[in-house]
Design a protein around this motif. Sequence first.
Motif, PDB file in Angstrom:
ATOM      1  N   ALA A  76      48.764  50.045  47.316  1.00 28.00           N
ATOM      2  CA  ALA A  76      49.297  48.939  48.317  1.00 28.00           C
ATOM      3  C   ALA A  76      49.835  47.858  47.105  1.00 28.00           C
ATOM      4  O   ALA A  76      50.205  46.869  47.490  1.00 28.00           O
ATOM      5  CB  ALA A  76      48.148  48.334  49.206  1.00 28.00           C
ATOM      6  N   ARG A  77      49.133  47.885  46.137  1.00 31.92           N
ATOM      7  CA  ARG A  77      49.450  46.875  45.070  1.00 31.92           C
ATOM      8  C   ARG A  77      50.603  47.448  44.099  1.00 31.92           C
ATOM      9  O   ARG A  77      50.256  47.653  42.770  1.00 31.92           O
ATOM     10  CB  ARG A  77      48.173  46.475  44.284  1.00 31.92           C
ATOM     11  N   ARG A  78      51.721  47.714  44.397  1.00 32.25           N
ATOM     12  CA  ARG A  78      52.664  48.101  43.540  1.00 32.25           C
ATOM     13  C   ARG A  78      53.226  47.341  42.615  1.00 32.25           C
ATOM     14  O   ARG A  78      53.356  47.613  41.398  1.00 32.25           O
ATOM     15  CB  ARG A  78      53.755  48.465  44.423  1.00 32.25           C
ATOM     16  N   GLY A  79      53.295  46.092  42.991  1.00 32.29           N
ATOM     17  CA  GLY A  79      53.832  45.179  42.022  1.00 32.29           C
ATOM     18  C   GLY A  79      52.692  44.894  40.638  1.00 32.29           C
ATOM     19  O   GLY A  79      53.081  44.957  39.435  1.00 32.29           O
ATOM     20  N   ARG A  80      51.405  44.930  41.099  1.00 35.40           N
ATOM     21  CA  ARG A  80      50.320  45.086  39.834  1.00 35.40           C
ATOM     22  C   ARG A  80      50.569  46.165  39.190  1.00 35.40           C
ATOM     23  O   ARG A  80      50.208  46.145  37.957  1.00 35.40           O
ATOM     24  CB  ARG A  80      48.926  44.849  40.808  1.00 35.40           C
ATOM     25  N   ALA A  81      50.675  47.393  39.636  1.00 34.26           N
ATOM     26  CA  ALA A  81      50.949  48.627  39.168  1.00 34.26           C
ATOM     27  C   ALA A  81      52.048  48.684  38.162  1.00 34.26           C
ATOM     28  O   ALA A  81      51.977  49.231  36.854  1.00 34.26           O
ATOM     29  CB  ALA A  81      50.943  49.736  39.992  1.00 34.26           C
TER      30      ALA A  81
END
Length: 109
Positions: A76-81
Motif C-alpha cells: 500500500a506504500r508504493r511511493g515509499r517503495a
Amino acid sequence: MELTERTGLTTAPAPTAPAPTAPAANAPTRGTGTKDADGMAVASFILGLLGLLVLNVFLGPIAIALASVALWRGTARRGRAFLGLSLGIADLLVLVAFMQFDSTVSWNF
C-alpha cells in the motif's frame, strides 16, 4: 392442565448456535502479506537513505531488493517503495562516482 394442552400449541426447542471453532494452526491470517510488504517498503526507504551516507555497497542492493519485493507483493506504500528503489540506485551511483574519483573500490573524504 398445562398450557400446551389447553391451547394446542407446541413449542419447538430454541435453535442453538454452533460452537465456535478455533482456526487451524496452518491457516494464513488475513493481511499478513500486505503488512510484510509495507514493512519492506519502509525498510527499503530507510536503508536506501542510510546507504547514501555509509556502506552503500551493501545497503544499496538490499534497498533495491526490498523495494522490488514490496512492489511485487502489492504494498500500500508504493511511493515509499519507489523512493527506496531510487535511493538504492542512487547509492550505487554514488559509489561508482566516488570509485572513479578515487580510483579505488572504497571512498574516503
